[in-house]
Design an enzyme around this catalytic site. Structure first.
Site, PDB file in Angstrom:
ATOM      1  N   HIS A  52       0.815  -1.217   0.000  1.00  0.00           N
ATOM      2  CA  HIS A  52       0.000   0.000   0.000  1.00  0.00           C
ATOM      3  C   HIS A  52       0.852   1.272   0.000  1.00  0.00           C
ATOM      4  O   HIS A  52       1.615   1.518   0.932  1.00  0.00           O
ATOM      5  CB  HIS A  52      -0.915   0.016   1.220  1.00  0.00           C
ATOM      6  CG  HIS A  52      -1.702  -1.229   1.411  1.00  0.00           C
ATOM      7  ND1 HIS A  52      -2.761  -1.573   0.600  1.00  0.00           N
ATOM      8  CD2 HIS A  52      -1.582  -2.239   2.322  1.00  0.00           C
ATOM      9  CE1 HIS A  52      -3.263  -2.736   1.011  1.00  0.00           C
ATOM     10  NE2 HIS A  52      -2.571  -3.159   2.042  1.00  0.00           N
ATOM     11  N   SER A  75       1.493  -0.185  -5.485  1.00  0.00           N
ATOM     12  CA  SER A  75       0.591  -0.532  -4.390  1.00  0.00           C
ATOM     13  C   SER A  75       0.108  -1.966  -4.565  1.00  0.00           C
ATOM     14  O   SER A  75       0.200  -2.538  -5.655  1.00  0.00           O
ATOM     15  CB  SER A  75      -0.602   0.421  -4.352  1.00  0.00           C
ATOM     16  OG  SER A  75      -1.358   0.206  -3.177  1.00  0.00           O
ATOM     17  N   SER A  80      -5.907   1.756  -2.210  1.00  0.00           N
ATOM     18  CA  SER A  80      -5.209   2.119  -0.975  1.00  0.00           C
ATOM     19  C   SER A  80      -4.174   3.219  -1.124  1.00  0.00           C
ATOM     20  O   SER A  80      -3.688   3.750  -0.122  1.00  0.00           O
ATOM     21  CB  SER A  80      -4.531   0.872  -0.385  1.00  0.00           C
ATOM     22  OG  SER A  80      -3.504   0.402  -1.226  1.00  0.00           O
ATOM     23  N   ASP A 130       3.136  -7.619  -0.110  1.00  0.00           N
ATOM     24  CA  ASP A 130       1.985  -7.576   0.787  1.00  0.00           C
ATOM     25  C   ASP A 130       0.814  -8.241   0.072  1.00  0.00           C
ATOM     26  O   ASP A 130       0.160  -7.624  -0.766  1.00  0.00           O
ATOM     27  CB  ASP A 130       1.652  -6.128   1.149  1.00  0.00           C
ATOM     28  CG  ASP A 130       0.556  -6.009   2.202  1.00  0.00           C
ATOM     29  OD1 ASP A 130      -0.087  -7.031   2.507  1.00  0.00           O
ATOM     30  OD2 ASP A 130       0.331  -4.904   2.711  1.00  0.00           O
ATOM     31  N   GLU A 196       4.271  -9.472   4.034  1.00  0.00           N
ATOM     32  CA  GLU A 196       3.633  -8.674   5.071  1.00  0.00           C
ATOM     33  C   GLU A 196       2.388  -9.289   5.683  1.00  0.00           C
ATOM     34  O   GLU A 196       2.106  -9.061   6.863  1.00  0.00           O
ATOM     35  CB  GLU A 196       3.264  -7.302   4.457  1.00  0.00           C
ATOM     36  CG  GLU A 196       2.521  -6.341   5.363  1.00  0.00           C
ATOM     37  CD  GLU A 196       3.397  -5.639   6.373  1.00  0.00           C
ATOM     38  OE1 GLU A 196       2.845  -4.924   7.227  1.00  0.00           O
ATOM     39  OE2 GLU A 196       4.628  -5.813   6.327  1.00  0.00           O
ATOM     40  N   ASN A 221       4.630 -11.437   8.684  1.00  0.00           N
ATOM     41  CA  ASN A 221       3.311 -11.381   9.309  1.00  0.00           C
ATOM     42  C   ASN A 221       3.296 -12.030  10.691  1.00  0.00           C
ATOM     43  O   ASN A 221       2.632 -11.554  11.613  1.00  0.00           O
ATOM     44  CB  ASN A 221       2.272 -12.064   8.425  1.00  0.00           C
ATOM     45  CG  ASN A 221       0.877 -12.014   9.021  1.00  0.00           C
ATOM     46  OD1 ASN A 221       0.249 -10.971   9.071  1.00  0.00           O
ATOM     47  ND2 ASN A 221       0.396 -13.160   9.512  1.00  0.00           N
ATOM     48  N   LYS A 226       4.497  -7.704  14.565  1.00  0.00           N
ATOM     49  CA  LYS A 226       3.607  -7.388  13.446  1.00  0.00           C
ATOM     50  C   LYS A 226       2.202  -7.851  13.772  1.00  0.00           C
ATOM     51  O   LYS A 226       1.280  -7.056  13.938  1.00  0.00           O
ATOM     52  CB  LYS A 226       4.121  -8.031  12.156  1.00  0.00           C
ATOM     53  CG  LYS A 226       3.490  -7.447  10.877  1.00  0.00           C
ATOM     54  CD  LYS A 226       2.105  -7.977  10.568  1.00  0.00           C
ATOM     55  CE  LYS A 226       1.549  -7.421   9.280  1.00  0.00           C
ATOM     56  NZ  LYS A 226       0.183  -7.913   9.014  1.00  0.00           N
ATOM     57  N   ASP A 230       0.070  -4.634  14.522  1.00  0.00           N
ATOM     58  CA  ASP A 230      -0.588  -4.170  13.295  1.00  0.00           C
ATOM     59  C   ASP A 230      -1.977  -4.802  13.179  1.00  0.00           C
ATOM     60  O   ASP A 230      -3.000  -4.106  13.104  1.00  0.00           O
ATOM     61  CB  ASP A 230       0.308  -4.558  12.114  1.00  0.00           C
ATOM     62  CG  ASP A 230      -0.278  -4.278  10.735  1.00  0.00           C
ATOM     63  OD1 ASP A 230      -1.494  -4.429  10.550  1.00  0.00           O
ATOM     64  OD2 ASP A 230       0.497  -3.951   9.832  1.00  0.00           O
ATOM     65  N   ASN A 231      -2.042  -6.127  13.199  1.00  0.00           N
ATOM     66  CA  ASN A 231      -3.309  -6.821  12.970  1.00  0.00           C
ATOM     67  C   ASN A 231      -4.326  -6.532  14.074  1.00  0.00           C
ATOM     68  O   ASN A 231      -5.527  -6.415  13.814  1.00  0.00           O
ATOM     69  CB  ASN A 231      -3.072  -8.330  12.894  1.00  0.00           C
ATOM     70  CG  ASN A 231      -2.209  -8.737  11.717  1.00  0.00           C
ATOM     71  OD1 ASN A 231      -1.519  -7.906  11.125  1.00  0.00           O
ATOM     72  ND2 ASN A 231      -2.213 -10.005  11.385  1.00  0.00           N
ATOM     73  N   CYS A 235      -6.054  -2.567  13.453  1.00  0.00           N
ATOM     74  CA  CYS A 235      -7.455  -2.722  13.044  1.00  0.00           C
ATOM     75  C   CYS A 235      -8.406  -2.118  14.068  1.00  0.00           C
ATOM     76  O   CYS A 235      -9.463  -1.576  13.714  1.00  0.00           O
ATOM     77  CB  CYS A 235      -7.784  -4.199  12.826  1.00  0.00           C
ATOM     78  SG  CYS A 235      -6.923  -4.923  11.408  1.00  0.00           S
ATOM     79  N   HIS A 341      -7.458  -9.396   3.868  1.00  0.00           N
ATOM     80  CA  HIS A 341      -6.582  -8.827   2.834  1.00  0.00           C
ATOM     81  C   HIS A 341      -7.251  -8.651   1.469  1.00  0.00           C
ATOM     82  O   HIS A 341      -7.306  -7.550   0.946  1.00  0.00           O
ATOM     83  CB  HIS A 341      -5.306  -9.639   2.654  1.00  0.00           C
ATOM     84  CG  HIS A 341      -4.363  -8.980   1.673  1.00  0.00           C
ATOM     85  ND1 HIS A 341      -3.641  -7.858   2.020  1.00  0.00           N
ATOM     86  CD2 HIS A 341      -4.097  -9.211   0.382  1.00  0.00           C
ATOM     87  CE1 HIS A 341      -2.948  -7.453   0.958  1.00  0.00           C
ATOM     88  NE2 HIS A 341      -3.200  -8.262  -0.049  1.00  0.00           N
ATOM     89  N   HIS A 394      -3.883   2.008   8.879  1.00  0.00           N
ATOM     90  CA  HIS A 394      -3.380   2.008  10.254  1.00  0.00           C
ATOM     91  C   HIS A 394      -2.543   3.256  10.518  1.00  0.00           C
ATOM     92  O   HIS A 394      -1.873   3.776   9.617  1.00  0.00           O
ATOM     93  CB  HIS A 394      -2.514   0.777  10.514  1.00  0.00           C
ATOM     94  CG  HIS A 394      -3.251  -0.513  10.436  1.00  0.00           C
ATOM     95  ND1 HIS A 394      -4.622  -0.605  10.409  1.00  0.00           N
ATOM     96  CD2 HIS A 394      -2.799  -1.808  10.393  1.00  0.00           C
ATOM     97  CE1 HIS A 394      -4.984  -1.879  10.363  1.00  0.00           C
ATOM     98  NE2 HIS A 394      -3.897  -2.628  10.343  1.00  0.00           N
ATOM     99  N   SER A 402       5.405  -2.879  12.225  1.00  0.00           N
ATOM    100  CA  SER A 402       5.368  -3.783  11.071  1.00  0.00           C
ATOM    101  C   SER A 402       6.535  -3.537  10.127  1.00  0.00           C
ATOM    102  O   SER A 402       7.233  -4.471   9.705  1.00  0.00           O
ATOM    103  CB  SER A 402       4.060  -3.588  10.296  1.00  0.00           C
ATOM    104  OG  SER A 402       2.968  -4.064  11.016  1.00  0.00           O
ATOM    105  N   GLN A 406       9.918  -5.406   8.385  1.00  0.00           N
ATOM    106  CA  GLN A 406      10.234  -5.525   6.952  1.00  0.00           C
ATOM    107  C   GLN A 406      11.679  -5.114   6.684  1.00  0.00           C
ATOM    108  O   GLN A 406      12.404  -5.787   5.943  1.00  0.00           O
ATOM    109  CB  GLN A 406       9.289  -4.639   6.125  1.00  0.00           C
ATOM    110  CG  GLN A 406       7.901  -5.217   5.925  1.00  0.00           C
ATOM    111  CD  GLN A 406       7.870  -6.310   4.865  1.00  0.00           C
ATOM    112  OE1 GLN A 406       8.900  -6.778   4.382  1.00  0.00           O
ATOM    113  NE2 GLN A 406       6.666  -6.743   4.503  1.00  0.00           N
TER     114      GLN A 406
END
Length: 475
Positions: A52, A75, A80, A130, A196, A221, A226, A230-231, A235, A341, A394, A402, A406
């Protein structure tokens, strides 16, 4: 070969201002620059990104640039891209960028090819992926080139009903005319990919299992910093943000149905609960279902709640979760969206092809689909990620967690390209790096970490400096 393609370069100054703000909120990446920037460990390495194209991603791109990389980016989602972020990166010449908000599928895959192809015709040495689209295209290309070499069989886009796969087959069909070894040569140059998200990781493990994985992969992930940040927390922040920006609906008092209670589902359910919505969870996994129940959520089958739910959100990473047959039974103006996703959790094709259905576009990425009975369904971001399609995804701080993973993954792959540490398999970053990512963020939120004494460390059998938990520990 196109240099870059973005929507509006006049947005670059705005993008740079937001980038400056984001850098302060992304201490992990900024500390990575401080630690490794002078050494340029990625000097001249060709890195392609399919992720993204947001402000937060721009900070990752410019971190990789500071480490010496030669970067091309697109992307991984047609809705996104933040156009001001793309413009800011191009203006500073830190990466070539091929991305804009609202791409068609054909444009999306064209952008992917552009990002994969350097001016001299070479491909990347490493990929930041991703969802696995860039990795998938290379693997499909190699597969089809082998078929062509053996039997002169040319890919036929008409052989599939999947619109995205049609694009992939058309790309490979066209490339066979120009260079029947394009993707094979590209794969040979590849050192590795860092992935990702859940869906992309699933693809990688499937390829490893069947022996078709062509290069090393690191599963970002499932790094704790992460998936558990992130998740979960990402969210929790961005789901209500996307729903409210899209619809201005009051969440309190509504009935929200969250399909799935993994990390994404947990964050989503807690967000709806915190906003005052009566929140119901659907699950296939008995452990996740029991967790949801013990956190106070009703757990039911989707079919049991269709008639009275106000908001339906898919979070699973699977396919076919909400079908048109479900939507037919929903109340007027039920909101339907996805924060998993891909776009195949919701049956958009069934909705679009339904007899007598009428589409009313409210604004970009918000549509009301009127059913033959006169009742409408409000569909967000055409079933793609609503938090990025209808909002900005996010926030910077959690994406720093995250994206520092990477950056660490890219450094780890490249540093070991000649050591034989990695094979053509999927790996997870070691726990000491996971803990390092967390440490890099502590001071920003005012954390003072307690230290083990020598006696305490010896008592539980861990190094005083960590890592502190065994590999099987679930946070």
């Amino acid at each position: 070969m196109t240099d870059s393609k973005v929507k509006d370069m006049s947005l670059a100054e705005f993008g740079r201002k937001e980038l400056d703000l984001a850098e302060v909120e992304m201490p992990g990446l900024m500390n990575t620059r401080a630690e490794f920037g002078a050494k340029k460990p990625l000097q001249g390495v060709r890195i392609m990104g399919s992720l993204h194209m947001t402000i937060q991603t721009a900070v990752l791109i410019e971190t990789l640039y500071e480490l010496g990389a030669d970067i091309r980016w697109c992307s991984c989602n047609i809705f996104s891209t933040q156009d001001h972020a793309a413009a800011a990166v191009v203006a500073k010449k830190t990466s070539k960028v091929f991305a804009w908000k609202g791409e068609t599928l054909e444009e999306y895959w064209w952008c992917t090819v552009q990002a994969l192809t350097w001016p001299d015709g070479k491909g990347p040495q490493m990929i930041v992926d991703d969802g696995g689209d860039a990795t998938l295209l290379i693997h499909e290309g190699v597969k089809r080139e082998k078929e062509f070499a053996e039997s002169k069989k040319v890919p036929d886009p008409a052989s599939t009903d999947n619109e995205e796969f049609k694009c992939i087959l058309q790309i490979i069909k066209d490339s066979l005319k120009e260079d029947p070894q394009k993707w094979t040569k590209m794969a040979a140059d590849m050192v590795g990919v860092s992935e990702e998200t859940t869906t992309g990781v699933h693809r990688l493990y499937e390829m490893e299992k069947n022996g078709s994985l062509l290069f090393t992969a690191i599963n970002v992930n499932d790094s704790c910093t992460k998936s558990k940040f992130d998740n979960l927390y990402g969210c929790k922040h961005s789901l209500p943000d996307g729903i409210m920006r899209a619809t201005d609906v009051m969440l309190a008092g509504k009935t929200a149905v969250i399909c799935g209670f993994g990390d994404v589902g947990k964050g989503s359910a807690r967000a709806m609960q915190a906003a005052g919505a009566r929140t119901i969870v659907t699950e296939i996994d008995p452990i996740c279902a029991l967790q949801a129940s013990m956190e106070g959520f009703q757990v039911a089958k989707l079919e049991e709640v269709l008639s009275f739910g106000d908001i339906f959100i898919t979070t699973t990473g699977n396919k076919g979760i909400i079908m048109y047959s479900h939507m037919e039974k929903m109340k007027n103006n039920a909101i339907v969206g996805n924060i998993g996703h891909f776009d195949n959790e919701i049956d958009l094709a069934g909705l679009m092809g339904a007899k007598g259905i009428v589409r009313q576009n409210i604004k970009p990425q918000v549509d009301r689909w009127v059913k033959p009975d006169g009742k409408g369904i409000i569909m967000l971001a055409e079933g793609r990620l609503l938090n990025l399609g209808c909002a900005t995804g996010h926030p910077s701080f959690v994406m720093s967690c995250s994206f520092t993973n990477q950056a660490m993954a890219q450094l780890e792959i490249w540093a070991n390209k000649d050591t034989k540490k990695f094979d053509k398999k999927v790996y997870i970053l070691p726990k000491n790096l996971d803990e390092k990512v967390a440490r890099l963020h502590l001071s920003h939120v005012g954390v003072s970490l307690t230290e083990l004494s020598d006696e305490q460390a010896a008592y539980i059998g861990v190094p005083k400096e960590g890592p502190y938990k065994p590999e099987q520990y679930r946070y």
